[in-house]
Design a protein around this motif. Structure first.
Motif, PDB file in Angstrom:
ATOM      1  N   LEU A 178      40.120  -0.128 -65.955  1.00  0.00           N
ATOM      2  CA  LEU A 178      41.260   0.171 -65.278  1.00  0.00           C
ATOM      3  C   LEU A 178      41.744  -1.376 -64.870  1.00  0.00           C
ATOM      4  CD1 LEU A 178      40.203   2.930 -62.646  1.00  0.00           C
ATOM      5  CD2 LEU A 178      41.661   3.148 -64.824  1.00  0.00           C
ATOM      6  N   ARG A 179      40.919  -2.142 -64.718  1.00  0.00           N
ATOM      7  CA  ARG A 179      41.425  -3.740 -64.300  1.00  0.00           C
ATOM      8  C   ARG A 179      42.110  -4.210 -65.645  1.00  0.00           C
ATOM      9  NH1 ARG A 179      36.539  -3.857 -61.730  1.00  0.00           N
ATOM     10  NH2 ARG A 179      35.551  -5.341 -63.319  1.00  0.00           N
ATOM     11  N   ALA A 180      41.236  -4.042 -66.700  1.00  0.00           N
ATOM     12  CA  ALA A 180      41.884  -4.439 -67.951  1.00  0.00           C
ATOM     13  C   ALA A 180      43.433  -4.085 -68.254  1.00  0.00           C
ATOM     14  CB  ALA A 180      41.041  -4.080 -68.966  1.00  0.00           C
ATOM     15  N   HIS A 181      43.747  -2.897 -68.189  1.00  0.00           N
ATOM     16  CA  HIS A 181      44.950  -2.212 -68.357  1.00  0.00           C
ATOM     17  C   HIS A 181      46.116  -2.710 -67.346  1.00  0.00           C
ATOM     18  CE1 HIS A 181      44.504   0.581 -71.927  1.00  0.00           C
ATOM     19  NE2 HIS A 181      43.186   0.663 -71.217  1.00  0.00           N
ATOM     20  N   GLU A 182      45.490  -3.059 -66.163  1.00  0.00           N
ATOM     21  CA  GLU A 182      46.414  -3.575 -65.030  1.00  0.00           C
ATOM     22  C   GLU A 182      46.787  -5.110 -65.463  1.00  0.00           C
ATOM     23  OE1 GLU A 182      49.027  -4.302 -62.200  1.00  0.00           O
ATOM     24  OE2 GLU A 182      47.939  -2.493 -62.910  1.00  0.00           O
ATOM     25  N   VAL A 183      45.981  -5.796 -66.082  1.00  0.00           N
ATOM     26  CA  VAL A 183      46.151  -7.193 -66.664  1.00  0.00           C
ATOM     27  C   VAL A 183      47.398  -6.903 -67.647  1.00  0.00           C
ATOM     28  CG1 VAL A 183      45.622  -9.087 -68.006  1.00  0.00           C
ATOM     29  CG2 VAL A 183      43.755  -8.011 -66.170  1.00  0.00           C
ATOM     30  N   LEU A 184      47.279  -6.060 -68.544  1.00  0.00           N
ATOM     31  CA  LEU A 184      48.470  -6.031 -69.513  1.00  0.00           C
ATOM     32  C   LEU A 184      49.465  -5.429 -68.780  1.00  0.00           C
ATOM     33  CD1 LEU A 184      46.469  -4.237 -72.323  1.00  0.00           C
ATOM     34  CD2 LEU A 184      46.948  -6.650 -71.946  1.00  0.00           C
ATOM     35  N   ARG A 185      49.601  -4.737 -67.729  1.00  0.00           N
ATOM     36  CA  ARG A 185      50.774  -4.205 -67.096  1.00  0.00           C
ATOM     37  C   ARG A 185      51.553  -5.586 -66.528  1.00  0.00           C
ATOM     38  NH1 ARG A 185      48.054   0.648 -66.603  1.00  0.00           N
ATOM     39  NH2 ARG A 185      46.944  -0.115 -64.576  1.00  0.00           N
ATOM     40  N   ARG A 186      50.920  -6.693 -65.939  1.00  0.00           N
ATOM     41  CA  ARG A 186      51.120  -7.633 -65.423  1.00  0.00           C
ATOM     42  C   ARG A 186      52.082  -8.778 -66.322  1.00  0.00           C
ATOM     43  NH1 ARG A 186      46.126  -8.040 -62.460  1.00  0.00           N
ATOM     44  NH2 ARG A 186      45.663  -9.715 -63.833  1.00  0.00           N
ATOM     45  N   TYR A 187      51.520  -8.677 -67.369  1.00  0.00           N
ATOM     46  CA  TYR A 187      52.147  -9.288 -68.628  1.00  0.00           C
ATOM     47  C   TYR A 187      53.545  -8.617 -69.005  1.00  0.00           C
ATOM     48  CZ  TYR A 187      48.545 -13.025 -68.855  1.00  0.00           C
ATOM     49  OH  TYR A 187      47.780 -13.962 -68.651  1.00  0.00           O
ATOM     50  N   ARG A 188      53.336  -7.517 -68.913  1.00  0.00           N
ATOM     51  CA  ARG A 188      54.542  -6.607 -69.385  1.00  0.00           C
ATOM     52  C   ARG A 188      55.633  -7.139 -68.605  1.00  0.00           C
ATOM     53  NH1 ARG A 188      54.169  -2.514 -72.906  1.00  0.00           N
ATOM     54  NH2 ARG A 188      56.251  -1.560 -72.400  1.00  0.00           N
ATOM     55  N   ARG A 189      55.381  -6.994 -66.983  1.00  0.00           N
ATOM     56  CA  ARG A 189      56.318  -7.371 -66.181  1.00  0.00           C
ATOM     57  C   ARG A 189      56.968  -8.810 -66.357  1.00  0.00           C
ATOM     58  NH1 ARG A 189      53.030  -4.072 -62.927  1.00  0.00           N
ATOM     59  NH2 ARG A 189      51.742  -5.795 -62.274  1.00  0.00           N
ATOM     60  N   LYS A 190      56.016  -9.756 -66.632  1.00  0.00           N
ATOM     61  CA  LYS A 190      56.373 -11.045 -67.060  1.00  0.00           C
ATOM     62  C   LYS A 190      57.308 -11.447 -68.071  1.00  0.00           C
ATOM     63  CE  LYS A 190      53.704 -14.668 -67.278  1.00  0.00           C
ATOM     64  NZ  LYS A 190      52.736 -15.497 -67.515  1.00  0.00           N
ATOM     65  N   LEU A 191      57.139 -10.631 -69.197  1.00  0.00           N
ATOM     66  CA  LEU A 191      57.984 -10.466 -70.336  1.00  0.00           C
ATOM     67  C   LEU A 191      59.351 -10.099 -70.046  1.00  0.00           C
ATOM     68  CD1 LEU A 191      55.562  -9.493 -73.254  1.00  0.00           C
ATOM     69  CD2 LEU A 191      56.947 -11.736 -73.044  1.00  0.00           C
ATOM     70  N   MET A 192      59.216  -8.769 -69.269  1.00  0.00           N
ATOM     71  CA  MET A 192      60.754  -8.210 -68.825  1.00  0.00           C
ATOM     72  C   MET A 192      61.441  -9.053 -68.007  1.00  0.00           C
ATOM     73  SD  MET A 192      60.505  -5.376 -70.484  1.00  0.00           S
ATOM     74  CE  MET A 192      61.829  -4.339 -69.716  1.00  0.00           C
ATOM     75  N   CYS A 193      60.637  -9.745 -67.293  1.00  0.00           N
ATOM     76  CA  CYS A 193      61.471 -10.611 -66.176  1.00  0.00           C
ATOM     77  C   CYS A 193      61.814 -12.025 -66.744  1.00  0.00           C
ATOM     78  CB  CYS A 193      60.489 -10.937 -64.971  1.00  0.00           C
ATOM     79  SG  CYS A 193      60.320  -9.383 -64.020  1.00  0.00           S
ATOM     80  N   GLY A 194      61.304 -12.272 -67.879  1.00  0.00           N
ATOM     81  CA  GLY A 194      61.606 -13.411 -68.542  1.00  0.00           C
ATOM     82  C   GLY A 194      60.676 -14.596 -67.931  1.00  0.00           C
TER      83      GLY A 194
END
Length: 632
Positions: free
Chosen positions: A539-555
């Motif tokens: 669960l923590r590993a997938h949360e890490v990827l979600r944080r990186y998705r937000r980084k990309l979406m926000c530039g």
């Protein structure tokens, strides 16, 4: 007065070989001319007349006729005119004239300089003793260290140009800055790949003189090149962008020269006609499972030590020893469709037997001393051993054949079957098999893993080693499908750390931000030692990827984090239309994903110019390589 020097390089000169020497005691470089004989080889219907004319021409020192064995199996002989000269230019001139008169030039490989060094016992990257006009080779021991030299190693990583020199690392956005950095210092050895070397020369022509010696066959470590020079007698001046295959072929060519085997380009051994059933059963590679994806606990990975090379040496497998029409001592392997002749030792097994011994020696030396030089040499030898099997089935191999290749692969399949049955008889389950590796589930400790390896060795008669023992091992799904990929897996080692194979973060063309995201996610998985801990870790590993998705979406990224490094082997003239970036740019290609596809990075800001969804899809691929969030 006698003095010891390193034989760093050798070039052909007008008066002989030009030796480039280095003294570690005085830190000085010396060039010395050595007069050595060069040999030419011609076949004629009237060899005695050719010898008479050669002697009469006064272009050569001496000429005579010898009996040499001819391919494909070297059982019959031919008269060969051998002549000697001490000038390489005269050697080439005589051969050129001979061919123009209808004579057949044979033994044109290896290079005459390599043959001259071999005959003189002068091994590049070893020590020699200089006394007046004499140069005497000194005994080389594999435990000796490499010469202490100033070395620069240049490569591309994460979209940046990297220069490693004397313990420091420089990173550059463009070739111009890289070239300026390299020419600012005089190095003894420069290492890079041929494409980047050309780019550097275009930017700064003095790059060629910024190092005394250039290796341009790829950004291998210096010690790897040094070891290849020693094993093949190829000096750095001829190494250039030589392939690993050329190294093993040169070794085989020198062995053939000792035996008076003719090398004339007609050594292809034709495969006999076979029906479809025979081809399906026999024309296959090694054992490769399509493993069931999932998480496995207490996994022992046992590897055969240099399995294919040891098979070649053990069963005397070489192109000229397989399916020989007339042979006194024939061995028919029950699991192979071919016979092997034991009347003589094959060129290939003799050439690689010492390499097999050296690989084991370097492994033991590295384990006992921890010195990196031995690990580098082990890697160099391993590359050559891998190539030795690959070239065995290569159509232009001097001492290979499809039949010899099949004997090796069929033997490996047989041995892997024996190993699997031995493991299963102990009550374990084999979850994966990959050419020379077995993955065994349910092995709780390293000691238990060693016992499994010992049983496999005793049952097969081939040496094994414990490659890894995993607390847990994960095999991801294929992108499309329900099976695992043979060479894609990762796991937590009982010795500490993680082992990663084939997943996104280890690919050279993965953008840094994607690599970082997966490594951060894997760090969360690495915390888990039990199944209960793994549930939370996933669960923590997938949360890490979600944080990186937000980084990309926000530039929220830097340009360098999005850069993609690619090579393209097809070139501009490939029969397949090259990608746009190949037509518009120069290798090595540093790219980013723009709205129009992969685009050469020019140094301008990538804000509002990138295809964010390209990188999000890469993150999706990373997520697919993790256990699913629903893992229980």
């Amino acid at each position: 007065m006698n003095e010891e020097f390193w034989l760093l390089d050798v070039c052909s000169g007008s008066e002989g070989l030009l030796l480039k020497l280095y003294s570690e005691n005085s830190k000085t470089f010396l060039e010395k001319v050595l007069k050595v004989p060069f040999y030419g080889y011609l076949i004629s219907s009237d060899p005695e007349r050719v010898v008479y004319e050669l002697r009469d021409s006064r272009l050569i020192d001496s000429a005579w006729v010898e009996d040499w064995l001819i391919p494909p199996h070297y059982r019959s002989s031919v008269k060969v005119v051998v002549f000697r000269t001490y000038e390489l230019s005269r050697l080439r001139y005589v051969l050129k004239v001979g061919v123009s008169k209808g004579l057949k030039h044979v033994n044109d490989f290896p290079n005459p300089v390599v043959e001259a060094l071999f005959n003189a016992g002068l091994v590049p990257m070893t020590k020699v003793e200089v006394s007046g006009g004499d140069v005497k080779p000194l005994r080389w021991d594999p435990t000796y260290s490499d010469p202490e030299l100033d070395i620069v190693r240049i490569y591309v990583e994460g979209g940046l140009y990297v220069a490693e020199a004397n313990g420091s690392v420089g990173r550059f956005n463009n070739v111009k800055d890289l070239a300026k950095y390299v020419v600012s210092t005089k190095y003894d050895v420069g290492i890079t790949d041929s494409e980047l070397y050309v780019r550097l020369l275009e930017e700064e022509p003095t790059i060629a003189s910024s190092a005394r010696i250039w290796f341009t066959g790829g950004a291998f470590r210096a010690g790897e090149y040094f070891e290849w020079c020693r094993r093949s007698y190829i000096p750095p001046s001829l190494m250039g962008n030589v392939t690993i295959g050329k190294v093993i072929t040169t070794m085989e060519g020198l062995e053939a020269r000792k035996r008076k085997y003719v090398i004339d380009g007609s050594t292809r051994r034709v495969e006999y006609f076979r029906d479809m059933t025979n081809l399906i059963l026999q024309d296959r590679g090694g054992v490769i499972y399509s493993p069931k994806p999932g998480l496995y606990w207490n996994v022992c990975q046992v590897d055969f030590r240099s399995l294919y090379p040891n098979i070649i040496v053990r069963f005397n497998i070489s192109g000229e020893t397989v399916d020989v029409p007339e042979c006194g001592k024939v061995v028919k392997l029950e699991w192979a469709p071919h016979t092997v002749c034991m009347d003589w030792e094959g060129v290939v097994p003799v050439s690689i037997a010492e390499l097999v011994r050296l690989k084991t020696l370097y492994e033991e030396l590295y384990k006992s001393t921890g010195l990196e030089v031995y690990e580098v040499r082990r890697a160099a030898v391993k590359w050559v051993l891998v190539a030795s099997f690959g070239y065995l089935g290569y159509r232009n191999s001097l001492f290979g054949s499809v039949m010899a290749h099949e004997v090796v692969t069929s033997t490996s399949r047989y041995l892997m079957g024996v190993a699997r049955r031995a493991v299963e008889s102990m009550g374990y389950r084999v979850i994966h098999a990959l050419v020379d590796s077995l993955f065994v589930e349910g092995v709780a400790t390293v000691d238990e893993c060693c016992r499994v390896a010992g049983v496999i060795s005793n049952t097969t008669g081939f040496d094994t080693k414990v490659e890894s023992h995993y607390i847990w091992l994960y095999i991801p799904n294929t992108v499309k499908g329900s099976r695992g990929v043979a060479n894609r897996y990762y796991g937590k080692l009982s010795s500490g750390g993680m082992k990663l194979k084939g997943i996104t973060c280890v690919r050279s063309d993965t953008p840094p931000i994607i690599r970082e995201a997966q490594m951060r996610a894997l760090e969360e998985l690495a915390i888990a030692n039990t199944e209960a801990e793994m549930v939370e870790a996933v669960l923590r590993a997938h949360e890490v990827l979600r944080r990186y998705r937000r980084k990309l979406m926000c530039g929220d990224f830097e340009d360098y984090e999005l850069l993609i490094t690619k090579s393209y082997g097809g070139g501009r003239r490939s029969y397949v239309k090259p990608p746009k970036y190949v037509l518009e740019g120069k290798p090595p290609y540093t790219l980013y994903a723009g709205v129009g596809g992969l685009t050469q990075y020019s140094g301008q800001s990538l804000k509002n110019r990138v295809d964010v969804y390209y990188y999000l899809r890469l993150l999706d691929r990373v997520a697919s390589e993790l256990p699913p969030p629903t893992y229980t």
